[in-house]
Design an enzyme around this catalytic site. Structure first.
Site, PDB file in Angstrom:
ATOM      1  N   SER A   1      -1.436  -1.949   2.146  1.00  0.00           N
ATOM      2  CA  SER A   1      -2.386  -0.846   2.262  1.00  0.00           C
ATOM      3  C   SER A   1      -3.535  -1.045   1.290  1.00  0.00           C
ATOM      4  CB  SER A   1      -1.642   0.446   1.922  1.00  0.00           C
ATOM      5  OG  SER A   1      -2.547   1.463   1.633  1.00  0.00           O
TER       6      SER A   1
ATOM      7  N   TYR B   1       4.676   5.723  -3.371  1.00  0.00           N
ATOM      8  CA  TYR B   1       4.468   5.030  -2.095  1.00  0.00           C
ATOM      9  C   TYR B   1       3.568   3.803  -2.317  1.00  0.00           C
ATOM     10  CZ  TYR B   1       1.981   3.800   2.119  1.00  0.00           C
ATOM     11  OH  TYR B   1       1.388   3.079   3.115  1.00  0.00           O
TER      12      TYR B   1
ATOM     13  N   LYS C   1       4.136  -0.549  -2.113  1.00  0.00           N
ATOM     14  CA  LYS C   1       3.320  -1.536  -1.378  1.00  0.00           C
ATOM     15  C   LYS C   1       2.925  -2.686  -2.310  1.00  0.00           C
ATOM     16  CE  LYS C   1       3.564   0.264   2.567  1.00  0.00           C
ATOM     17  NZ  LYS C   1       4.368  -0.404   3.578  1.00  0.00           N
TER      18      LYS C   1
END
Ligand code: UDP
Length: 339
Positions: free
Chosen positions: A124, A149, A153
């Site tokens: 991302s 989150y 990544k």
């Protein structure tokens, strides 16, 4: 040649499975249905005219994953299976690390033991944080994201780079900007659980009368109209990028490949521009109110996707309005299922 697609019934996963099938790949999906529904499998089959193999289980179950690798000749993996709610990740950090990293390691153990290469990871643009310069290219310095989150990544990327280097394997890290839209058939799209966090599902549900009003989080940003700017990339274009990235790995003569690509349109749109584009594209009204900024949001992010164009021969092709039309079609499909 079979490609393992984890989270293959999810939003980006399902669109990618269709593109893989269209390109002649056999697909093996593992998805625990935690953020998807079984009818998506039937719809994939209808849209692609071919059937993927499907296993419903949680990737934390290593023994079940081993059975999948025993049963199929897996030549690569596209890994979408992950928890993705930024807010939730802050209150359930250990669950997020377990879901997003433990499962990744389980797959990599199978890859390591069986000598398999070709791993594509959903990353991302959150790994860049608020970049100082726009557009954001792949050499932009990374900042450890604030959200758990986002950290999963960035950590996932590091794990894969170490994996590729130590065992001489091929990997591709795809840094998505803001994926939006639905399949033109109206049969695949995003299924938000509960109240949507992301802009487009909230806009769509507001237009459909499910939500009363969209809250626009902040109009005092240093942007042209004061609302935050993002790069909204059409999900089918994004799905096609995965196939290009996979072919790039499969065709490479190098033993070790570490590819990193930004996937975006190269164009920034403000929240207000998105709302207006949705209204124009679908001839509907989206009532909204301006609210305070949302914690953790950055001002502006849009991609320089030249590297993907040069090396993958891929670029985004679909306009914002066109992709917003597909979302509305998808909402109507969901409404018709609910009746
Ligand atoms: N946004 C908004 N209202 C919403 C949801 C999102 O104004 O109900 C804004 C958000 O502040 C951000 C942009 O829309 O500027 C995109 O947010 P989203 O959560 O879709 O993606 P993000 O860029 O945060 O990953």
């Amino acid at each position: 040649m079979a490609i393992l697609v984890t989270g293959g019934l999810g939003y980006i996963g399902s669109h990618t499975v269709v593109e893989l099938l269209n390109n002649g790949f056999d697909v093996v999906i593992v998805d625990d249905l935690s953020n998807s529904e079984k009818f998506i499998l039937k719809n994939i089959e209808e849209v692609a005219g071919k059937k993927p193999v499907f296993y419903p289980f949680d990737l934390k179950r290593r023994e079940l994953l081993t059975q999948v690798f025993d049963a199929h000749q897996i030549d690569g993996c596209i890994n979408f299976a992950a928890s993705k709610a930024v807010g939730e990740s802050q209150v359930k950090p250990i669950d997020y690390y377990e879901n997003n990293l433990f499962t990744l390691i389980n797959i990599l153990q199978e890859f390591k033991e069986r000598g398999i290469s070709n791993f594509i990871f959903s990353s991302s643009c959150t790994v860049y944080g608020q970049a100082e310069k726009m557009p954001i290219d792949e050499n932009t310095p990374l900042k450890m994201p604030e959200s758990v989150y986002g950290k999963t990544k960035q950590m996932g990327e590091e794990i894969l780079i170490d994996f590729a280097k130590a065992y001489n394997r091929k990997i591709s890290l795809l840094r998505y900007f803001n994926p939006i839209g639905a399949h033109p058939s109206g049969k695949l799209g995003e299924l938000p659980l509960g109240i949507p966090n992301n802009l487009i599902p909230y806009v769509t549900q507001t237009a459909a009368g499910i939500r009363e009003k969209l809250s626009i989080w902040g109009d005092d940003y240093d942007t042209e109209d004061g609302t935050a700017v993002r790069d909204y990339i059409y999900v089918v274009d994004l799905a096609k990028a995965h196939v290009s990235a996979l072919k790039n790995l499969l065709h490479s003569n190098e033993e070790t490949v570490i590819d990193i690509f930004n996937l975006g349109t190269g164009k920034g749109s403000s929240v207000l521009e998105v709302v207006k584009a949705f209204e124009t594209a679908n001839d509907v009204k989206v009532p909204y109110q301006i609210c305070a900024r949302r914690e953790g949001d950055i001002t502006i992010a849009y991609a320089n996707a030249d590297k993907a164009e040069k090396e993958l021969h891929w670029k985004s092709e679909t306009s914002l309005e066109e992709s917003l039309r597909t979302v509305w079609k998808w909402q109507q499909y969901l409404d018709s299922r609910a009746v």
